[in-house]
Each structure stands twice: as structure tokens, then as C-alpha cells.
Write an enzyme that holds these catalytic residues in place. Structure first.
Site, short mmCIF file in Angstrom:
data_model
loop_
_atom_site.label_atom_id
_atom_site.label_comp_id
_atom_site.label_asym_id
_atom_site.label_seq_id
_atom_site.Cartn_x
_atom_site.Cartn_y
_atom_site.Cartn_z
N ARG A 114 0.88 -1.19 0.00
CA ARG A 114 0.00 0.00 0.00
C ARG A 114 0.90 1.22 0.00
NH1 ARG A 114 -5.32 1.23 3.60
NH2 ARG A 114 -6.09 -0.15 1.98
N HIS A 141 -7.29 0.69 -6.39
CA HIS A 141 -7.50 -0.21 -5.25
C HIS A 141 -8.14 -1.50 -5.80
CE1 HIS A 141 -7.66 -1.55 -1.26
NE2 HIS A 141 -8.57 -0.75 -0.73
N GLN A 144 -9.95 -4.13 -3.58
CA GLN A 144 -11.28 -3.71 -3.18
C GLN A 144 -12.29 -4.06 -4.27
OE1 GLN A 144 -12.17 -2.07 -0.10
NE2 GLN A 144 -14.15 -2.73 -0.88
N ASP A 232 -17.48 6.56 -1.47
CA ASP A 232 -16.25 6.48 -0.65
C ASP A 232 -16.00 7.88 -0.11
OD1 ASP A 232 -13.84 5.64 0.50
OD2 ASP A 232 -12.70 5.82 -1.37
N CYS A 270 -16.53 1.21 0.68
CA CYS A 270 -15.35 0.36 0.90
C CYS A 270 -14.87 0.41 2.35
CB CYS A 270 -14.24 0.76 -0.05
SG CYS A 270 -13.71 2.47 0.18
N ARG A 298 -13.33 -9.03 1.21
CA ARG A 298 -11.92 -8.73 0.93
C ARG A 298 -11.07 -9.98 1.15
NH1 ARG A 298 -9.88 -3.57 1.22
NH2 ARG A 298 -7.96 -4.63 0.59
#
Ligand code: CP
Ligand code: NVA
Length: 311
Positions: A114, A141, A144, A232, A270, A298
Site C-alpha cells: 500500500r 484499489h 477492493q 467512498d 469500501c 476482501r
């Protein structure tokens, strides 16, 4: 729902990419195979394990779900995950990323990272001769997106004939999700404020996959015919100094009961959510919300991805 045999029944996909930096690193068939395997792992129909396998997890930003889902996923697969936070390793003290990449590749079977700069996961992939998985960058992402598509597939019994509306920032989550929808054939409508769209690069990739999202005339237009509305945060990690500049642009983009009145749309996020900004407490706590399924998925989706990458 897909009627294809699961990936576990057909064996590993041919030509699975070496790394997973964004969702369109996969073909549509490979994406379907990952989602099939994720469902099979979730139900126990697939008992594939990755014994004595180590995943190095490099984090420049905080995380709850990504860290916990990869770590528990590796435990369930019979392997191990190694957390490497920003202050823990020499990378945070000036060691070049390309050196970190080659050293970690000597120990670990895969690296999940990340980072802020998307170029950093590309550098890791270039220098590490083990699979590199993008656990979120400023641009993408994709893990996700795997969980999101799995969640929609399970909630609606498939991905065909599901209309999704993205309402909010055209950020990293939105960008990967748009590409994933194009790849999976999910109908997507997008409402983003001026200046905070998905980006021409993403729209071009979606068009190249044969399914550019519909650009709505505002949030009400976007949600009108939606089965699912996804949002988001308006201020992503690393954008904190832009908060005052960004927030006024999102007036009217909050997912609240007024916006959703007249629809029976489900709601996705998310997480982490900022209640009172992009979504209200009553909406995220309502029966509309698929957010906890998303969070759990996930782990199942990433386990499937790791099995495909490493077997
Ligand atoms: N959705 C997501 O990636 O959450 P974390 O930041 O908690 O990992
Ligand atoms: N867009 C958010 C997603 C967090 C999982 C961020 O980048 O902070």
C-alpha cells in the site's frame, strides 16, 4: 451467476499475470475465475492451501481491512503474513524501494504493498521476482474491486442486469471499480463533481474494454435507476491538506435517505466511512448497506487471488 466451473475445478488459469497492480491486469475470464474461486473458498468447496508461504505486507498508509484480511487470509491458507509498517523498515530511513523489493523477494513468496505513488508498486513489481499485489495506491484499489464484484454477484445472483451508481469522488476506489465493472460487464453510472472525475485514462481503459460508464447529470440522475449506490470518502489518505478545497465541491453528493428516497437501492462503501460527510449514519446502518459483506469479502477474494498468483 456464472455457470462456469470454478477455477478450482478447472485448475489455475493459463497466463495468469505475474503481478496484480490493477484489475485490468486480469482478463475477463481470469477475473471470473478469481471470483469463482473466492466463492468456493468461502463456502469450503475449495480447500486449496498455500503451506509455508509468506506474504510480505508493505504499508505506507494506515489500514484496517487490507491488513487484517490479508493476514487472516494467509493464516487460513496455511501460510504467514509479515507486516512491515512505514516506521519499521529501512525504506522509511532512505533505503531505495528497488533494494527493498529485491531483499523481500529473497524471503517472501509474494509482496502486497500500500503506497502513495502508484509508480512505487510498479517499481516493486519491476525489481521483485515474486508477485506484487496492489493493496491501494493513490490511483487504484484493485483488491477492493474484487471484493466489491464478489459482493454484488452474491447479493444479486450474478453481475448481468445489475446497475450500479458511483456517487462521490472519482478516487482510487472509484477508478479501479469502474475498470472492474467494464471488465465484468456491470452497468455503471457515475456522478462526480467537476474536477473530481475518474480521469480520462480510466475512461479510455473502460472504453477499450467495451463499456465506458455513463456520466450522470448529478447524484439524483445517477441513483434513479440504480440497484446499488456506491460511495467512498471525499478526502482520501494523503489529501488531508486539500480538505477545505475539496469539501465544498461535494455539496449534494452525500448518500442520505433524501437522495435514496424512491429507490430500493442497496448501498456500498469500501470503508472507512466518514458518517455525516459522504454517507449518513442512518443509511450506513440501514438494511440497504452491503458494507459488511464487502469488508468480509476482501479476505475471500484476496485468498483466491493469492492462490491464482502462487499456484
Ligand atoms: N477498504 C480498505 O481498504 O480499508 P482499509 O483502509 O482499512 O484497509
Ligand atoms: N479512497 C480512500 C480509500 C480507503 C480504503 C483512501 O484512499 O483513503
Amino acid at each position: 451467476m456464472s455457470t462456469n466451473p470454478t477455477a478450482s475445478e478447472t485448475g489455475p488459469s493459463d497466463d495468469f499475470p505475474a503481478d496484480f497492480l490493477d484489475v485490468d491486469d486480469l482478463t475477463a475470464a481470469q477475473l471470473d475465475a478469481v471470483l469463482d474461486r473466492a466463492e468456493a473458498l468461502k463456502t469450503g468447496r475449495d480447500a486449496t492451501t498455500l503451506p509455508r508461504t509468506t506474504l510480505a505486507m508493505l504499508f505506507e498508509k494506515p489500514s484496517t481491512r487490507t491488513r487484517a484480511s490479508f493476514e487472516t487470509g494467509m493464516t487460513q491458507l496455511g501460510g504467514h503474513a509479515m507486516f512491515l509498517g512505514p516506521d519499521d523498515i529501512q525504506l522509511g530511513h532512505g533505503e531505495p524501494l528497488k533494494d527493498t523489493a529485491r531483499a523481500l523477494a529473497g524471503y517472501a513468496d509474494a509482496i502486497m504493498a500500500r503506497t502513495f505513488d502508484h509508480g512505487d508498486v510498479e517499481t516493486l513489481a519491476e525489481y521483485a521476482d515474486v508477485p506484487v499485489v496492489n493493496g491501494l495506491t493513490d490511483e487504484a484499489h484493485p483488491c477492493q474491486t474484487l471484493a466489491d464484484l464478489l459482493t454484488i454477484r452474491q447479493a444479486f445472483g450474478g453481475l448481468d442486469d445489475v446497475s450500479v451508481a458511483w456517487v462521490g469522488d472519482g478516487n482510487n476506489v472509484a477508478r479501479s471499480f469502474a475498470v472492474g465493472c467494464a471488465l465484468a460487464g456491470v452497468d455503471l453510472t457515475v456522478a462526480t463533481p467537476d474536477g473530481f472525475g475518474l480521469g480520462d485514462d480510466v475512461l479510455d481503459r473502460c472504453t477499450g474494454l467495451g463499456a465506458a460508464p455513463t456520466l450522470a447529470d448529478g447524484p439524483a440522475d445517477a441513483v434513479a435507476d440504480a440497484d446499488v449506490v456506491y460511495t467512498d470518502v471525499w478526502v482520501s489518505m494523503g489529501q488531508e491538506k486539500r480538505r477545505e478545497e475539496k469539501l465544498p465541491a461535494f455539496d449534494g453528493y452525500q448518500l442520505n435517505e433524501a437522495l435514496l428516497a424512491g429507490t430500493d437501492a442497496d448501498v456500498m462503501h469500501c470503508l472507512p466511512a466518514h458518517r455525516g460527510e459522504e454517507i449518513t449514519d442512518d443509511v450506513i446502518e440501514s438494511d440497504r448497506a452491503l458494507v459488511w459483506e464487502q469488508a468480509e469479502n476482501r479476505m475471500h477474494a484476496q485468498k483466491a487471488l493469492l492462490v491464482e498468483l502462487l499456484t
